[in-house]
Design a protein around this motif. Structure first.
Motif, mmCIF file in Angstrom:
data_model
loop_
_atom_site.group_PDB
_atom_site.id
_atom_site.type_symbol
_atom_site.label_atom_id
_atom_site.label_comp_id
_atom_site.label_asym_id
_atom_site.label_seq_id
_atom_site.Cartn_x
_atom_site.Cartn_y
_atom_site.Cartn_z
ATOM 1 N N GLY A 1 -25.853 1.354 166.702
ATOM 2 C CA GLY A 1 -27.062 1.367 167.253
ATOM 3 C C GLY A 1 -27.111 1.990 168.700
ATOM 4 O O GLY A 1 -25.759 2.210 169.348
ATOM 5 N N ASN A 2 -28.147 2.511 169.279
ATOM 6 C CA ASN A 2 -28.149 3.120 170.664
ATOM 7 C C ASN A 2 -27.693 2.086 171.570
ATOM 8 O O ASN A 2 -27.221 2.359 172.628
ATOM 9 C CB ASN A 2 -29.504 3.611 170.912
ATOM 10 C CG ASN A 2 -29.645 4.127 172.359
ATOM 11 O OD1 ASN A 2 -28.967 5.013 172.675
ATOM 12 N ND2 ASN A 2 -30.423 3.688 173.149
ATOM 13 N N SER B 1 -28.224 -3.284 168.406
ATOM 14 C CA SER B 1 -29.752 -3.067 168.123
ATOM 15 C C SER B 1 -30.227 -2.689 166.805
ATOM 16 O O SER B 1 -31.266 -2.408 166.259
ATOM 17 C CB SER B 1 -30.172 -1.971 168.951
ATOM 18 O OG SER B 1 -29.546 -0.770 168.704
ATOM 19 N N ARG B 2 -29.193 -2.983 165.702
ATOM 20 C CA ARG B 2 -29.378 -2.681 164.447
ATOM 21 C C ARG B 2 -29.189 -3.923 163.653
ATOM 22 O O ARG B 2 -29.071 -4.039 162.529
ATOM 23 C CB ARG B 2 -28.514 -1.653 163.664
ATOM 24 C CG ARG B 2 -28.919 -0.419 164.433
ATOM 25 C CD ARG B 2 -28.263 0.955 163.641
ATOM 26 N NE ARG B 2 -28.554 2.183 164.296
ATOM 27 C CZ ARG B 2 -28.121 3.376 163.959
ATOM 28 N NH1 ARG B 2 -27.122 3.390 162.754
ATOM 29 N NH2 ARG B 2 -28.471 4.536 164.428
ATOM 30 N N THR B 3 -29.023 -5.241 164.298
ATOM 31 C CA THR B 3 -28.700 -6.434 163.605
ATOM 32 C C THR B 3 -29.969 -6.962 162.970
ATOM 33 O O THR B 3 -31.456 -6.488 163.341
ATOM 34 C CB THR B 3 -28.139 -7.415 164.524
ATOM 35 O OG1 THR B 3 -29.160 -7.420 165.749
ATOM 36 C CG2 THR B 3 -26.841 -7.104 165.054
ATOM 37 N N SER C 1 -33.872 -7.238 164.635
ATOM 38 C CA SER C 1 -33.960 -6.451 166.021
ATOM 39 C C SER C 1 -35.162 -5.287 165.986
ATOM 40 O O SER C 1 -35.449 -5.045 164.610
ATOM 41 C CB SER C 1 -32.655 -5.729 166.319
ATOM 42 O OG SER C 1 -31.639 -6.739 166.507
ATOM 43 N N LEU C 2 -35.524 -4.662 166.807
ATOM 44 C CA LEU C 2 -36.365 -3.658 166.882
ATOM 45 C C LEU C 2 -35.253 -2.389 166.594
ATOM 46 O O LEU C 2 -34.813 -2.083 167.367
ATOM 47 C CB LEU C 2 -37.100 -3.243 168.063
ATOM 48 C CG LEU C 2 -37.942 -2.114 168.066
ATOM 49 C CD1 LEU C 2 -38.969 -2.022 167.065
ATOM 50 C CD2 LEU C 2 -38.609 -1.919 169.531
ATOM 51 N N TYR C 3 -34.993 -1.777 165.439
ATOM 52 C CA TYR C 3 -34.055 -1.019 164.931
ATOM 53 C C TYR C 3 -33.677 0.302 165.698
ATOM 54 O O TYR C 3 -34.678 0.710 166.461
ATOM 55 C CB TYR C 3 -34.355 -0.266 163.612
ATOM 56 C CG TYR C 3 -33.267 0.363 163.146
ATOM 57 C CD1 TYR C 3 -32.332 0.077 162.353
ATOM 58 C CD2 TYR C 3 -33.387 1.843 163.215
ATOM 59 C CE1 TYR C 3 -31.265 0.700 162.061
ATOM 60 C CE2 TYR C 3 -32.470 2.765 162.823
ATOM 61 C CZ TYR C 3 -31.242 1.933 162.265
ATOM 62 O OH TYR C 3 -30.272 3.043 161.793
ATOM 63 N N GLU D 1 -33.581 7.704 174.468
ATOM 64 C CA GLU D 1 -32.107 7.371 174.386
ATOM 65 C C GLU D 1 -31.697 7.301 173.061
ATOM 66 O O GLU D 1 -30.614 6.764 172.810
ATOM 67 C CB GLU D 1 -31.516 6.419 175.566
ATOM 68 C CG GLU D 1 -31.984 6.631 176.812
ATOM 69 C CD GLU D 1 -31.714 5.131 177.787
ATOM 70 O OE1 GLU D 1 -31.556 5.452 178.836
ATOM 71 O OE2 GLU D 1 -31.469 4.074 177.232
ATOM 72 N N SER D 2 -32.613 7.062 172.189
ATOM 73 C CA SER D 2 -32.327 6.614 170.862
ATOM 74 C C SER D 2 -32.082 7.832 169.498
ATOM 75 O O SER D 2 -32.514 8.779 170.199
ATOM 76 C CB SER D 2 -33.195 5.511 170.278
ATOM 77 O OG SER D 2 -34.616 6.317 170.137
#
Length: 462
Positions: A355-356, A360-362, A365-367, A421-422
């Motif tokens: 994730g960025n 943030s990919r758990t 989370s907001l993917y 940034e993502s």
């Protein structure tokens, strides 16, 4: 009379007595366990408010006090399946109840007791024996269509309750009259409580409810369970009484594909998704994104909304709930683009470490943008969890199992920096649609869904 005749008569009488005594079956002793010893509160402790609980003449007496929350005299032990019986007598002005399969967690409303409550209701409404979901979903099984049970309650006198909680079924009786019959999968285990309700200033302090003969069965329950003639109320993929009043809608009916289609199709996928026993599942296809049935989306779009979904992820699984999706945009992407509530096995899936921003990919989370609270209350893989998304006036919250795990302001400067940034930076105005569809993701892993409900505001057609 001769001695021999007297002897023979006596002998015959003894034989007849023995014959009858041998033919009578001994009365079975039901293995009840007393939860109250009649003289102490051993095995109990108090939660919630500060109502008074005392022992008087072999009974537990609960009395109301001002300026306190609901009070609960709570068993030290937790119970899953059981049959409970008890007697109580309640002041005619007082509301109370028996909590079963209830819990108290620090993350849930600061430890507030929540769970099933068998109602004690001496008011003219007369819903004693009905089932209420304390501090959670509200009424599940009222007595407005059961006049016999409403009449069973005895005002200013002792009343007897029988409560059976076996598997997903809860049944109640009031003074031997069948009252409620509920089939609900929400909670399998918890403590038992004797409630003293909070009171308003117009009520008299010190009103009492008295309990006695509190006993429980936990073994051989199928042997001792009673049939109920009442048609059960089933909550799976149904709106509760309070949800209907508040404007919630079923987003999936639990039986058909109505209201859904493939994200890249005009109809629902012919393969890759199955409906069985009220559960909607995307099937495993090797872990690749959208290789079988593909993502599915709602046929309607939504602006502001509240959404709740029960989900279950299998070992190593990955999926997501996307919102503000427009399937007419970004058609070249492997999966339809939108804000995503992540669904993941954090322990085994490699995305949990990607994730960025780290984490943030758990799950929840907001993917790829915002990590959910690391102390989130996640249930183990293979068990059901409840996702809740609230989006109003661009303020968005993700919740998991009753606990808020993140929040953000959609379209804000901070949000736009995160996007830049993502992986989403290449899509102009990502996440800023005024309206969009709800999407359930096919990521090639077995993931299941049920109880999909939405409370819409500003709904538009696809």
């Amino acid at each position: 009379m001769k001695k021999s005749t007297l002897f023979n008569s006596a002998f015959l009488l003894v034989c007849v007595s023995l014959l009858f005594s041998c033919s009578e079956k001994p009365k079975e002793t039901i293995p009840w366990v007393n939860l109250f010893d009649g003289s102490t509160l051993n095995g109990w402790h108090q939660k919630g408010g500060n109502a008074n609980y005392t022992i008087e003449k072999g009974t537990i007496v609960g009395s109301t006090v001002y300026n306190t929350a609901n009070s609960f005299l709570t068993t030290d032990k937790m119970y899953d399946d059981f049959i409970l019986e008890l007697d109580y007598k309640v002041d005619s002005t007082m509301n109370s109840g028996i909590q079963i399969r209830s819990n108290s967690f620090p993350y849930y409303r600061d430890g507030r007791v929540h769970g099933y409550q068998v109602e004690i209701d001496p008011s003219p409404r007369a819903w004693s024996g009905g089932i209420y979901d304390e501090s959670r979903r509200g009424w599940l099984n009222t007595l407005d269509k059961n006049p016999e049970a409403q009449k069973a309650f005895k005002q200013n006198d002792w009343n007897h309750y029988r409560i059976e909680a076996i598997g997903d079924t809860i049944k109640t009786w009031v003074n031997g009259v069948p009252a409620a019959h509920l089939i609900d999968e929400k909670t399998k285990s918890g403590f038992i409580c004797l409630q003293v309700h909070s009171i308003k200033p117009d009520k008299k302090e010190g009103t009492e409810i008295v309990w006695k003969n509190i006993k429980i069965l936990t073994d051989s329950l199928s042997k001792y369970s009673k049939k109920s003639p009442i048609e059960p109320i089933v909550t799976k993929n149904k709106l509760t009484i309070d949800e209907k009043k508040k404007g919630w809608k079923l987003l999936w009916d639990g039986e058909t594909t109505k209201g859904w289609r493939g994200a890249k199709l005009e109809t629902f996928p012919e393969s890759g998704w199955v409906i069985e026993n009220g559960i909607l599942s995307v099937l495993a296809s090797g872990g690749a994104e959208s290789t079988a049935g593909g993502d599915i989306v709602t046929s309607e779009s939504y602006g502001d909304f509240e959404l709740t979904v029960d989900f279950k992820v299998n070992e190593g699984g990955n999926s997501g709930i996307k919102y503000y999706v427009d399937t007419n945009l970004n058609k070249g992407a492997g999966s339809s683009i939108g804000l995503e509530y992540q669904i993941l096995d954090d322990d085994l899936h490699p995305d949990a470490k990607l994730g960025n921003h780290e984490g943030s990919r758990t799950v929840s989370s907001l993917y790829d943008l915002i990590q959910a609270d690391i102390n989130k209350p996640i249930h183990p893989v293979g068990e059901w969890n409840t996702a809740y998304i609230n989006s109003k006036n661009n303020h968005v919250e993700h919740w998991l199992n009753g606990s808020k795990v993140l929040e953000y302001e959609r379209k804000s400067d901070d949000f736009k920096v995160l996007v830049s940034e993502s992986k989403y930076a290449k899509w102009p105005n990502f996440g800023e649609l005024k309206h969009g569809q709800i999407l359930l993701q096919d990521h090639g892993d077995l993931v299941s869904f049920k109880n999909i409900k939405i409370r819409p505001i500003n709904k538009t057609k696809d």
